[in-house]
Motif scaffolding. Structure first.
Motif, PDB file in Angstrom:
ATOM      1  N   SER A 129      18.989  20.585  24.413  1.00 17.17           N
ATOM      2  CA  SER A 129      19.801  21.210  25.450  1.00 17.17           C
ATOM      3  C   SER A 129      19.371  22.660  25.601  1.00 17.17           C
ATOM      4  CB  SER A 129      21.279  21.131  25.080  1.00 17.17           C
ATOM      5  OG  SER A 129      21.480  21.803  23.860  1.00 17.17           O
ATOM      6  N   VAL A 130      19.826  23.292  26.662  1.00 12.98           N
ATOM      7  CA  VAL A 130      19.513  24.698  26.869  1.00 12.98           C
ATOM      8  C   VAL A 130      20.810  25.482  26.743  1.00 12.98           C
ATOM      9  CG1 VAL A 130      18.638  26.413  28.476  1.00 12.98           C
ATOM     10  CG2 VAL A 130      17.563  24.183  28.354  1.00 12.98           C
ATOM     11  N   GLY A 131      20.846  26.376  25.789  1.00 12.04           N
ATOM     12  CA  GLY A 131      22.042  27.179  25.557  1.00 12.04           C
ATOM     13  C   GLY A 131      22.063  28.410  26.443  1.00 12.04           C
ATOM     14  N   PRO A 132      23.048  29.291  26.233  1.00 15.89           N
ATOM     15  CA  PRO A 132      23.089  30.533  27.006  1.00 15.89           C
ATOM     16  C   PRO A 132      21.865  31.402  26.714  1.00 15.89           C
ATOM     17  CG  PRO A 132      25.109  30.224  25.707  1.00 15.89           C
ATOM     18  CD  PRO A 132      24.161  29.157  25.294  1.00 15.89           C
ATOM     19  N   ASP A 133      21.483  32.211  27.700  1.00 14.69           N
ATOM     20  CA  ASP A 133      20.314  33.080  27.523  1.00 14.69           C
ATOM     21  C   ASP A 133      20.478  33.982  26.302  1.00 14.69           C
ATOM     22  OD1 ASP A 133      19.543  31.946  29.825  1.00 14.69           O
ATOM     23  OD2 ASP A 133      19.794  33.727  31.080  1.00 14.69           O
ATOM     24  N   VAL A 134      19.373  34.280  25.653  1.00 12.09           N
ATOM     25  CA  VAL A 134      19.413  35.187  24.509  1.00 12.09           C
ATOM     26  C   VAL A 134      18.445  36.332  24.753  1.00 12.09           C
ATOM     27  CG1 VAL A 134      20.130  33.555  22.744  1.00 12.09           C
ATOM     28  CG2 VAL A 134      17.722  33.727  23.351  1.00 12.09           C
ATOM     29  N   GLN A 135      18.607  37.382  23.962  1.00 14.16           N
ATOM     30  CA  GLN A 135      17.716  38.541  24.032  1.00 14.16           C
ATOM     31  C   GLN A 135      16.862  38.561  22.776  1.00 14.16           C
ATOM     32  OE1 GLN A 135      17.497  41.412  26.158  1.00 14.16           O
ATOM     33  NE2 GLN A 135      18.649  40.238  27.682  1.00 14.16           N
ATOM     34  N   VAL A 136      15.549  38.491  22.948  1.00 13.72           N
ATOM     35  CA  VAL A 136      14.657  38.585  21.795  1.00 13.72           C
ATOM     36  C   VAL A 136      13.615  39.648  22.100  1.00 13.72           C
ATOM     37  CG1 VAL A 136      13.060  37.377  20.289  1.00 13.72           C
ATOM     38  CG2 VAL A 136      14.982  36.155  21.275  1.00 13.72           C
ATOM     39  N   ALA A 137      13.466  40.597  21.187  1.00 17.29           N
ATOM     40  CA  ALA A 137      12.500  41.685  21.343  1.00 17.29           C
ATOM     41  C   ALA A 137      12.660  42.352  22.706  1.00 17.29           C
ATOM     42  CB  ALA A 137      11.062  41.179  21.144  1.00 17.29           C
ATOM     43  N   GLY A 138      13.894  42.488  23.163  1.00 18.68           N
ATOM     44  CA  GLY A 138      14.156  43.174  24.422  1.00 18.68           C
ATOM     45  C   GLY A 138      13.826  42.360  25.655  1.00 18.68           C
ATOM     46  N   ARG A 139      13.559  41.082  25.489  1.00 19.55           N
ATOM     47  CA  ARG A 139      13.240  40.239  26.632  1.00 19.55           C
ATOM     48  C   ARG A 139      14.297  39.144  26.754  1.00 19.55           C
ATOM     49  NH1 ARG A 139       7.638  41.260  27.515  1.00 19.55           N
ATOM     50  NH2 ARG A 139       7.486  39.492  28.909  1.00 19.55           N
ATOM     51  N   THR A 140      14.590  38.772  27.990  1.00 18.75           N
ATOM     52  CA  THR A 140      15.574  37.719  28.196  1.00 18.75           C
ATOM     53  C   THR A 140      14.879  36.371  28.048  1.00 18.75           C
ATOM     54  OG1 THR A 140      16.508  39.206  29.819  1.00 18.75           O
ATOM     55  CG2 THR A 140      17.462  37.017  29.690  1.00 18.75           C
ATOM     56  N   ALA A 141      15.540  35.484  27.321  1.00 16.58           N
ATOM     57  CA  ALA A 141      14.864  34.230  27.008  1.00 16.58           C
ATOM     58  C   ALA A 141      15.817  33.048  27.143  1.00 16.58           C
ATOM     59  CB  ALA A 141      14.308  34.285  25.593  1.00 16.58           C
ATOM     60  N   TYR A 142      15.253  31.912  27.507  1.00 18.08           N
ATOM     61  CA  TYR A 142      15.999  30.654  27.456  1.00 18.08           C
ATOM     62  C   TYR A 142      16.177  30.262  26.006  1.00 18.08           C
ATOM     63  CZ  TYR A 142      14.969  30.030  32.397  1.00 18.08           C
ATOM     64  OH  TYR A 142      14.888  30.188  33.748  1.00 18.08           O
ATOM     65  N   ASN A 143      17.292  29.648  25.710  1.00 18.71           N
ATOM     66  CA  ASN A 143      17.531  29.228  24.333  1.00 18.71           C
ATOM     67  C   ASN A 143      17.560  27.702  24.272  1.00 18.71           C
ATOM     68  OD1 ASN A 143      18.055  29.361  21.645  1.00 18.71           O
ATOM     69  ND2 ASN A 143      20.247  29.772  21.878  1.00 18.71           N
ATOM     70  N   LEU A 144      16.483  27.154  23.787  1.00 14.81           N
ATOM     71  CA  LEU A 144      16.347  25.712  23.708  1.00 14.81           C
ATOM     72  C   LEU A 144      16.912  25.255  22.367  1.00 14.81           C
ATOM     73  CD1 LEU A 144      14.936  23.617  25.555  1.00 14.81           C
ATOM     74  CD2 LEU A 144      12.928  23.878  24.115  1.00 14.81           C
ATOM     75  N   VAL A 145      17.898  24.368  22.402  1.00 13.83           N
ATOM     76  CA  VAL A 145      18.541  23.955  21.154  1.00 13.83           C
ATOM     77  C   VAL A 145      18.240  22.486  20.888  1.00 13.83           C
ATOM     78  CG1 VAL A 145      20.698  23.796  19.889  1.00 13.83           C
ATOM     79  CG2 VAL A 145      20.371  25.620  21.541  1.00 13.83           C
ATOM     80  N   LEU A 146      17.715  22.199  19.728  1.00 19.51           N
ATOM     81  CA  LEU A 146      17.403  20.827  19.335  1.00 19.51           C
ATOM     82  C   LEU A 146      18.364  20.430  18.227  1.00 19.51           C
ATOM     83  CD1 LEU A 146      14.604  22.363  20.095  1.00 19.51           C
ATOM     84  CD2 LEU A 146      13.577  20.274  19.290  1.00 19.51           C
ATOM     85  N   THR A 147      19.097  19.376  18.460  1.00 18.82           N
ATOM     86  CA  THR A 147      20.040  18.923  17.444  1.00 18.82           C
ATOM     87  C   THR A 147      19.659  17.516  17.022  1.00 18.82           C
ATOM     88  OG1 THR A 147      21.643  20.120  18.756  1.00 18.82           O
ATOM     89  CG2 THR A 147      22.484  18.893  16.885  1.00 18.82           C
ATOM     90  N   PRO A 148      19.438  17.308  15.733  1.00 23.06           N
ATOM     91  CA  PRO A 148      19.107  15.955  15.291  1.00 23.06           C
ATOM     92  C   PRO A 148      20.291  15.016  15.544  1.00 23.06           C
ATOM     93  CG  PRO A 148      18.679  17.570  13.576  1.00 23.06           C
ATOM     94  CD  PRO A 148      19.420  18.270  14.650  1.00 23.06           C
ATOM     95  N   ARG A 149      19.988  13.814  16.012  1.00 24.21           N
ATOM     96  CA  ARG A 149      21.068  12.847  16.207  1.00 24.21           C
ATOM     97  C   ARG A 149      21.493  12.235  14.878  1.00 24.21           C
ATOM     98  NH1 ARG A 149      20.918  12.367  21.813  1.00 24.21           N
ATOM     99  NH2 ARG A 149      18.826  12.371  22.660  1.00 24.21           N
ATOM    100  N   SER A 150      20.583  12.273  13.919  1.00 24.80           N
ATOM    101  CA  SER A 150      20.901  11.687  12.624  1.00 24.80           C
ATOM    102  C   SER A 150      21.921  12.544  11.885  1.00 24.80           C
ATOM    103  CB  SER A 150      19.619  11.596  11.791  1.00 24.80           C
ATOM    104  OG  SER A 150      19.926  11.644  10.431  1.00 24.80           O
ATOM    105  N   GLN A 151      22.806  11.892  11.158  1.00 25.18           N
ATOM    106  CA  GLN A 151      23.772  12.631  10.360  1.00 25.18           C
ATOM    107  C   GLN A 151      23.275  12.832   8.933  1.00 25.18           C
ATOM    108  OE1 GLN A 151      26.689  14.067  11.519  1.00 25.18           O
ATOM    109  NE2 GLN A 151      25.658  13.527  13.424  1.00 25.18           N
ATOM    110  N   GLN A 152      22.131  12.196   8.615  1.00 27.62           N
ATOM    111  CA  GLN A 152      21.662  12.220   7.235  1.00 27.62           C
ATOM    112  C   GLN A 152      20.853  13.461   6.898  1.00 27.62           C
ATOM    113  OE1 GLN A 152      22.132  10.212   4.647  1.00 27.62           O
ATOM    114  NE2 GLN A 152      23.602   8.997   5.790  1.00 27.62           N
ATOM    115  N   THR A 153      20.206  14.014   7.912  1.00 26.04           N
ATOM    116  CA  THR A 153      19.261  15.083   7.615  1.00 26.04           C
ATOM    117  C   THR A 153      19.981  16.378   7.263  1.00 26.04           C
ATOM    118  OG1 THR A 153      17.542  16.461   8.551  1.00 26.04           O
ATOM    119  CG2 THR A 153      19.093  15.532  10.081  1.00 26.04           C
ATOM    120  N   LEU A 154      19.283  17.222   6.532  1.00 22.68           N
ATOM    121  CA  LEU A 154      19.855  18.515   6.148  1.00 22.68           C
ATOM    122  C   LEU A 154      19.765  19.525   7.283  1.00 22.68           C
ATOM    123  CD1 LEU A 154      18.262  18.895   2.596  1.00 22.68           C
ATOM    124  CD2 LEU A 154      20.586  18.221   3.118  1.00 22.68           C
TER     125      LEU A 154
END
Lengths: 249, 388
Positions: free
Chosen positions: B188-213
């Protein structure tokens, strides 16, 4: 006091000269490089003296500023002259400032001189593995000395404030030196990480940035801002204390 | 009396002004132009076609893996024995310079020391100022587009990724991560973030598995040019990121070309290495085990590795477990542990072997000399280790 500081690089150089080769990676950084290039004596000298010797001497000088005169009983005579307390305080702080600037320079230049006398001098290897000509290396030595001078400004302002608190110069000196040690101890505790950027000793060893290629100025700038903050806060405290103080001696 | 109070005013006002200044300065820069909304696919495409290949920047890496933190203070640099373990714990800063695909320099900034990887065309140099040693590899023509592995660092990010370079640029890491995406992951794409003074898209990857750490992985993608700017891996049940790698400053444009010209300074011990027959880092977990001087292959690893069996992979997606048998004298679990006393202390005994447990990754060293690595609870590693 400057002579004592100048003795540090001389001691280092003579000790390294007389002893066998220092294996790389042992002892203070750069110690093993001295035999290859004498200019490193200056760097090593500053590196060794920043945790204790320099704060000690700065504490003595800054702690003595006002309390020294009070202890000798000369403070009220100074204030009889129509100069005013603010001016006296400024002059005294200027004296401490000059010491902060001169002290690291003395170590750097004595170190470079004794190193050049006892060891070969050639192209200087930076931390990044690049080499620079000796002339540029001396320039960097002076830059490091400037960095350390800036680093000591905050401590000298603290010393000035301490000095206005008491009439016993030794008390002010000791309090200043103890504060510098406390600050360094706090800086070493990982549990207090949030506090670290606010400690006046936090950037003291940051001058390694100046030994990289290209030079990093981040630490220089952060350090300058931090020290400016300390000078402003403790300068204001010292002013308020001194102009409201009852001068009895 | 009033006059006296007035004279104490500066002592109160100056700290207040400074505090206010700091508070204002630390507020997030608001009211920047929001980026046009994009779907995850569009952001991925933006990354895939980014054409930034000349940059210089500073990268900050932080790990909070639950490993013991090594003290790093004092004027003397950390000893060489701890060098690779300390890369996993605590913060690190590196400067990255890149100009085209074949010119690159990474400087890992240690206190009073520095480790450098310099690549200029086919010349590849590794330099460590701590012990003044250098390693030189002349790359074969074929691999001229790829930088072989050098430092263990990001392996715990997720097993199953052939990790390669040391302090990798965020771009390299993310490219690999995205290539591995499969239906096991919610993007999914989260709210914009600021990194090193630049505006960036925040791509969020969430594992569907419940087993992983692994809790989630977020990647900041520069809204202008698609360059990945930061990578953050959250572990399940841990508030602060287990691993993060982000630019703290970034400037686009070719750096000074003199930076890429490296020749070892006099007094340096130079070691000539033959380029490895196959790319290093082909197996996950391999890179975690370099020689004590921090160079994979420098003490016969690459030679001894060929007679070690192929890794055995069980599970899929985020639950992948990689098991391999260590054999020969070059690398075995006991020898490895003996070489790294700190590692030994971090190990916990469990039935059937010993476990090195971090918040993102568990490593099981079985008593019969096999190693199982996975971003899964220890129990799953143990069941993978039991012969069926």
């Amino acid at each position: 006091m400057l002579a004592a500081l100048a003795a540090i690089p001389i001691l280092i150089a003579v000790a390294v000269r007389l002893s066998s080769a220092v294996p790389p990676g042992r002892g203070p950084a750069f110690l093993d490089r001295i035999t290859q290039n004498g200019l490193f004596v200056g760097v090593t000298g500053m590196l060794v003296s920043i945790p204790l010797f320099l704060p000690l001497t700065v504490g003595v000088v800054a702690g003595d500023t006002v309390a020294g005169e009070a202890g000798l009983g000369t403070l009220r005579y100074l204030l009889v002259a129509p100069a005013g307390r603010v001016k006296l305080l400024l002059v005294k702080y200027a004296g401490a400032l000059v010491f902060c600037i001169v002290a690291p320079l003395v170590i750097a230049l004595t170190g470079a001189a004794i190193g050049a006398a006892l060891f070969p001098v050639g192209r200087v290897t930076l931390l990044s593995g690049d080499t620079i000509a000796p002339a540029e290396a001396v320039l960097r030595l002076i830059l490091i000395a400037a960095y350390i001078a800036v680093s000591l400004l905050g401590l000298s302002a603290i010393g000035l404030f301490m000095s206005t608190l008491t009439d016993v110069p030794v008390g002010a000196m000791a309090a200043t030196v103890v504060l510098s040690v406390v600050s360094q101890v706090l800086d070493a505790l990982p549990q207090l990480e949030w506090l670290h950027p606010w400690l006046f000793s936090h950037y003291w060893l940051g001058f390694s940035e100046l030994l990289r290629q290209p030079i990093g100025w981040d630490s220089f700038a952060s350090n300058a801002w931090l020290q400016a903050g300390y000078v402003a806060v403790f300068g204001a405290l010292a002013y308020s204390r001194f102009v409201t103080k009852d001068i009895l001696s | 009396m009033n006059r006296r109070l007035l004279r104490w005013m500066p002592a109160a006002v100056v700290p207040a002004v400074i505090a206010a200044g700091v508070a204002v300065g630390s507020l997030p820069a608001s009211a920047v132009d929001p980026l046009p909304a994009k779907s995850p696919e569009q952001v991925l495409a933006l990354v895939a076609e980014h054409k930034v290949d000349a940059l210089s920047g500073t990268v900050q890496q932080n790990s909070s893996l639950g490993l013991p933190e090594l003290p790093q203070t004092g004027p003397s640099a950390a000893s060489a024995q701890t060098s690779w373990l300390e890369l996993l714990s605590g913060p690190h800063t590196a400067r990255v310079y890149k100009d085209g695909p074949t010119k690159m320099r990474i400087q890992i900034l240690d206190p009073m020391a520095e480790r450098d990887v310099v690549r200029n065309g086919r010349e590849l140099w590794w330099y460590s100022s701590k012990d003044q040693s250098a390693v030189h590899i002349t790359l074969p023509e074929l691999s001229a587009t790829r930088l072989p592995g050098h430092e263990p660092l990001e392996t715990p990010v997720k097993p199953g990724f052939p990790d390669s370079s040391s302090m990798p640029t965020p771009a390299e890491l993310t490219d690999k991560l995205l290539a591995k995406l499969d239906p096991s992951t919610d993007i999914s794409v989260g709210p914009d973030v600021q990194v090193a003074g630049r505006t960036a898209y925040n791509l969020v990857l969430t594992p569907r598995s419940q087993q992983t750490l692994v809790g989630s992985v977020s990647i900041a993608v520069d809204g202008e040019n698609g360059l990945p700017l930061s990578l953050q891996v959250m572990a399940r049940g841990q508030a602060e990121p287990a691993f993060s790698l982000a630019y703290t400053s970034l400037s686009l444009g070719a750096p000074d070309s003199a930076l890429f010209e490296f020749s070892p300074p006099s007094g340096t011990t130079v070691k000539e290495l033959q380029p490895p027959p196959r790319p290093l880092g082909a197996y996950p977990g391999r890179d975690v085990l370099p020689g004590r001087d921090g160079m994979p292959g420098s003490d016969g690893h690459s030679g001894g590795f060929t007679d070690v069996g192929r890794p055995q992979v069980t599970g899929s997606g985020w639950e992948t477990i990689v098991g391999f048998r260590v054999g020969g004298d070059a690398l075995d679990a006991e020898g490895l542990l003996a070489r790294e006393p700190l590692l030994q202390e971090a190990m916990v005994s469990v039935p059937g072997g010993k476990v090195l447990s971090t918040s993102l990754l568990n490593v099981l060293f079985t008593d019969d000399g096999r190693i199982f690595v996975g971003a899964v609870p220890v129990e799953m590693l143990q069941s993978a280790a039991t012969p069926r």
